[in-house]
Design a protein around this motif. Structure first.
Motif, mmCIF file in Angstrom:
data_model
loop_
_atom_site.group_PDB
_atom_site.id
_atom_site.type_symbol
_atom_site.label_atom_id
_atom_site.label_comp_id
_atom_site.label_asym_id
_atom_site.label_seq_id
_atom_site.Cartn_x
_atom_site.Cartn_y
_atom_site.Cartn_z
ATOM 1 N N LYS A 7 -5.906 -0.712 31.878
ATOM 2 C CA LYS A 7 -4.918 -0.039 30.761
ATOM 3 C C LYS A 7 -5.138 1.000 29.791
ATOM 4 N N LYS A 8 -6.518 0.899 29.820
ATOM 5 C CA LYS A 8 -7.250 1.907 28.848
ATOM 6 C C LYS A 8 -7.479 3.426 29.500
ATOM 7 N N ASN A 9 -6.827 3.417 30.793
ATOM 8 C CA ASN A 9 -6.949 4.485 31.618
ATOM 9 C C ASN A 9 -8.159 4.894 32.035
ATOM 10 N N ARG A 50 -19.089 3.524 21.977
ATOM 11 C CA ARG A 50 -19.148 5.096 22.484
ATOM 12 C C ARG A 50 -18.398 5.799 21.746
ATOM 13 N N GLY A 51 -17.373 5.226 20.731
ATOM 14 C CA GLY A 51 -16.880 6.334 20.127
ATOM 15 C C GLY A 51 -15.536 6.872 20.731
ATOM 16 N N LEU A 52 -15.043 6.328 21.783
ATOM 17 C CA LEU A 52 -13.871 6.668 22.459
ATOM 18 C C LEU A 52 -12.530 6.581 21.752
ATOM 19 N N LYS A 53 -11.804 7.618 21.792
ATOM 20 C CA LYS A 53 -10.568 7.464 21.663
ATOM 21 C C LYS A 53 -9.490 7.369 22.601
ATOM 22 N N VAL A 54 -8.873 6.262 22.625
ATOM 23 C CA VAL A 54 -7.908 5.786 23.797
ATOM 24 C C VAL A 54 -6.522 5.665 23.274
ATOM 25 N N THR A 55 -5.591 6.186 24.011
ATOM 26 C CA THR A 55 -4.306 6.333 23.535
ATOM 27 C C THR A 55 -3.435 5.361 24.534
ATOM 28 N N VAL A 56 -3.143 4.248 24.035
ATOM 29 C CA VAL A 56 -2.199 3.428 25.044
ATOM 30 C C VAL A 56 -0.617 2.979 24.731
ATOM 31 N N THR A 57 0.060 3.488 25.632
ATOM 32 C CA THR A 57 1.404 3.405 25.221
ATOM 33 C C THR A 57 2.105 2.236 25.697
ATOM 34 N N GLU A 58 2.963 1.320 24.915
ATOM 35 C CA GLU A 58 3.514 0.175 25.322
ATOM 36 C C GLU A 58 4.720 0.555 25.953
ATOM 37 N N VAL A 59 5.033 0.622 27.261
ATOM 38 C CA VAL A 59 6.215 0.687 27.845
ATOM 39 C C VAL A 59 7.197 -0.446 28.087
ATOM 40 N N SER A 102 14.029 2.454 32.398
ATOM 41 C CA SER A 102 13.385 2.189 31.084
ATOM 42 C C SER A 102 11.974 3.089 31.098
ATOM 43 N N ILE A 103 11.256 3.244 31.842
ATOM 44 C CA ILE A 103 9.989 3.891 32.046
ATOM 45 C C ILE A 103 10.329 5.397 31.594
ATOM 46 N N LEU A 104 11.347 6.256 32.195
ATOM 47 C CA LEU A 104 11.584 7.429 32.006
ATOM 48 C C LEU A 104 12.023 7.818 30.539
ATOM 49 N N HIS A 105 13.005 6.632 30.204
ATOM 50 C CA HIS A 105 13.315 6.898 28.865
ATOM 51 C C HIS A 105 12.519 6.906 27.788
ATOM 52 N N ALA A 106 11.669 5.981 27.958
ATOM 53 C CA ALA A 106 10.495 5.771 26.919
ATOM 54 C C ALA A 106 9.348 6.898 26.846
ATOM 55 N N LYS A 107 8.934 7.057 27.971
ATOM 56 C CA LYS A 107 7.935 8.309 28.288
ATOM 57 C C LYS A 107 8.306 9.646 27.985
#
Length: 735
Positions: free
Chosen positions: A174-176, A315-324, A452-457
């Motif tokens: 989920k964190k890619n 690690r100082g890692l910036k992770v962007t997670v999008t809730e769909v 829903s996926i296409l609309h949100a993303k």
């Protein structure tokens, strides 16, 4: 630093060295020092040794020299009453251990050539994948370049239960992040636990089972080292730049699961050299002061439900997670998931039924934002295993929207649908192929969730130009056929517009610096007649991308005064390239392979190389894994031509560029093409023959050799003579 850690690292380094030395002596006795060793299909020899020492290990004798060097790096065992708490000798011991682990694994490849599976996915009877070949490196490296994979977690050992392992893997996905797995604890490995829990593992799902021993963790460090050499353009042996590159660009960390042995300590110390910290679930001593790593070096006793978050923090890692708004997990880590056999609930396209996708711009009053319609049977209305026709129509509107943006948005459908766990999407346009798994349906997934996926993303990623998005999903054959007819008319108009453009007619070209995060000196110049090397961007795509994101990687370039029309060199392009490459590249030629050809990043679809005996050029794509007439496979060629360097005689390019009039135009263009893989030739046959006919040569594709004719210049030259290939009678390509 902790005396306990120092003692364990040094003790572990001695054990690893002794193990490697014993394996080496036995191998030499059996095979002799001249016996070649390697990791298959990689141009980087043993990559950690090659990257850090600059020494190519080609045979067992070379490995012996590295063992001698590593023995010198390992300090004496820590004594009870005389311990100096310095990090330097401990890091040296860790690096020596990495060298020795690499030699151990190279000898394993020699003695047990079938131990590792040379593929992206494990099979029922073979779990371990071993070292990634260069094709996988470059294919997956693109994801580190574009940010869809911000880093990787190297997991050693195993979780207390398979359920905890599955939960941790899902959180990392989920964190890619990629998950590289090695070593065992309590008789099992994290990889085996995931398989027992029914989790799909392999490169496509980013859960990679490298091997069962701690030595196989070296493949993760090797992957990071090769990233620096391949994408960063760093010279082998420039260890300082290799290590800094990884600290700053490859955001990785180690998760130690279970009892940490001395050999694990040694491996962790080696990883600290790269800026990769270790986070453990057991109460081992910690190294909390900052120094080599961004923050702490070793953090321990972290609960399993917190360990992923803690590792990302350390690690100082910036992770962007999008809730769909879908009932399944969602993220790029699931893009490579495959839905097979009995797991399929619904299938569309793939030659079984028709599947088509289209994105069109509408007036503001014609689009109701968020409206999603399923026209025809939904998943709840069909039985498991059913094949249906499928049409996806995305209608968008916006005050800043333009029709040129349609193909950019349409291309996103592939990725965005694929990011949902339990969905598989391949292809685009009217050759799409979609599968939905039973697990997704059990969680409540319906076809409306595609909307829903296409609309949100699309709103999230393209909100600067979009105000409204509505989606229609068709499963009735008549409706799908109607959409297909509409779509093909739109596709034809788009393609005709691009094909009618020329470099001479356009005063503006576009840059693509997306790959600079990995290849800092590379600048791709995209022209109307030359697509980006990766094949993902043409001139219109870059134009649209700039208008959507004016500060993004696709910037306009005023080509300015022509310096050399034949070679493809302009004042404005030179000025832009020099500035964008920070002075490393002052000029290059867009149309030549011999004279200052364009730089290549490593993400290219194909590589062209000059064949002096055949008086022409060959090209090979990354899907072809066999030998070529220039004496190198794609993987070796990629190591020579990548990294943002200008390499006369070699140039990276896209597949479609072969069908351009500007393909190596300075040396004679398409008439110089004398060899290419058969599959690639069949794919481009129509374009090649059309270009050949325009130059007065009929059936040019039939005159081009492929692997069925030969894979050396001596083998293919008689064929070229027999077929009267035009290159045979042209002026010498090498001057």
């Amino acid at each position: 630093m902790s005396k306990i850690i120092a003692a364990n690292v040094v003790a572990g380094a001695h054990k690893v060295y002794e193990k490697a030395r014993k394996k080496y002596e036995m191998a030499v006795q059996k095979y002799g020092k001249k016996k070649e060793i390697s990791f298959p299909n990689t141009g980087y020899y043993l990559p950690v040794i090659y990257g850090i020492l600059g020494f190519p290990v080609k045979n067992l004798g070379d490995a012996g020299l590295v063992l001698d060097r590593s023995e010198q790096l390992i300090p004496p065992l820590i004594r009870e009453k005389a311990h100096l708490p310095y990090l330097g000798p401990i890091l040296d011991a860790g690096m020596a251990s990495l060298f020795n682990y690499e030699i151990i694994e190279a000898i394993r490849y020699l003695e047990e050539p079938d131990f590792y599976l040379p593929a992206e996915d494990p099979t029922d009877d073979k779990l371990w994948l071993g070292a990634a070949d260069d094709v996988i490196l470059r294919k997956r490296g693109v994801e580190f370049v574009d940010g869809t994979a911000p880093g990787f977690a190297a997991i050693v050992g195993s979780a207390p239960t398979k359920e905890i392992a599955a939960e941790m893997a899902l959180e990392l996905q989920k964190k890619n992040l990629y998950v590289f797995m090695a070593a065992q604890h309590n008789g099992t490995t994290f990889s085996q636990q995931l398989r027992e829990a029914g989790v799909q593992i392999g490169w496509p799902t980013r859960l990679v089972p490298f091997g069962p021993d701690i030595s196989s963790a070296i493949f993760a460090v090797g992957f990071a080292t090769r990233a620096a050499l391949s994408f960063g353009g760093i010279e082998p042996g420039d260890f300082r730049k290799v290590l800094i590159y990884n600290k700053d660009r490859v955001f990785a960390f180690v998760l130690a699961m279970g009892d940490v042995s001395d050999e694990w300590y040694a491996a962790a110390a080696g990883c600290i050299n790269y800026g990769f910290p270790t986070i453990a679930d057991t109460p081992i001593p910690q190294i909390l002061p900052t120094g080599v790593c961004t923050y702490e070096h070793v953090v321990s006793n972290i609960p399993h439900q917190e360990i992923v978050a803690k590792a990302i923090e350390v690690r100082g890692l910036k992770v962007t997670v999008t809730e769909v708004p879908v009932p399944t997990a969602y993220g790029p880590a699931f893009e490579g998931e495959r839905i097979r056999g009995e797991d399929i609930y619904m299938e569309a396209g793939g030659g079984k039924t028709q599947a088509v996708e289209l994105t069109v711009m509408k007036d503001m009053n014609e689009v109701e934002d968020g409206k999603i319609e399923v026209i025809g049977p939904d998943l709840k209305d069909i039985e498991a295993g059913t094949r249906v026709p499928l049409g996806i129509l995305v209608e968008v509107a916006g005050r800043k929207m333009q029709s040129d943006f349609e193909p950019i948005l349409e291309r996103q459908i592939h990725h965005l649908i694929n990011y949902a766990q339990g969905l598989m999407h391949i292809g685009q346009r009217d050759i799409a192929w979609v599968r939905i798994g039973k697990g997704a349906v059990e969680k409540g997934f319906s076809l409306s969730h595609i909307g829903s996926i296409l609309h949100a993303k699309l709103h999230q990623d393209f909100g600067s130009v979009l105000d409204k998005v509505q989606v229609k999903v068709f499963t009735e054959k008549d409706k799908v056929d109607d959409l297909l007819k509409q779509a093909r008319e739109v596709y034809a108009k788009r393609d005709a517009r691009v094909e009618g453009m020329t470099d001479e007619d356009e005063p503006i070209f576009y840059s693509c610096t997306l790959c600079q995060s990995f290849a800092p000196s590379h600048v791709c110049v995209v022209t109307p007649e030359r697509t980006g090397l990766c094949g993902a961007y043409n001139w219109l795509d870059c134009k649209a991308s700039f208008e959507i994101n004016p500060t993004g990687p696709n910037q306009p370039i005023e080509k300015g005064k022509v310096i050399d029309e034949r070679l493809g060199q302009w004042e404005g392009v030179n000025e832009f390239v020099q500035k964008a490459s920070r002075g490393k590249v002052v000029k290059y030629n867009a149309y030549s392979i011999m004279e200052d050809p364009m730089t290549s990043c490593g993400c290219f679809e194909c590589i062209a190389a000059v064949l002096p005996v055949a008086n022409g050029v060959m090209t090979v794509d990354r899907d072809y894994k066999g030998p070529t007439p220039c004496g190198m496979k794609f993987t070796t060629l990629a190591g020579s031509a990548g990294g943002g360097n200008i390499t006369p005689g070699f140039v990276g390019h896209s597949k479609l560029y072969i069908g351009s009039k500007k393909f190596v135009a300075a040396e004679g263009g398409i008439l110089r093409l004398v060899w290419m893989p058969k599959a690639l030739k069949e794919m481009l046959k129509e374009k090649i023959d059309r270009l050949g006919a325009e130059r007065g040569v009929s059936n040019l594709s039939d005159r081009i050799a492929d692997e069925t004719v030969g894979v050396t210049e001596d083998e293919i030259y008689p064929f070229l003579q027999e077929k009267e290939h035009p290159a045979v009678s042209m002026d010498s390509i090498v001057g």
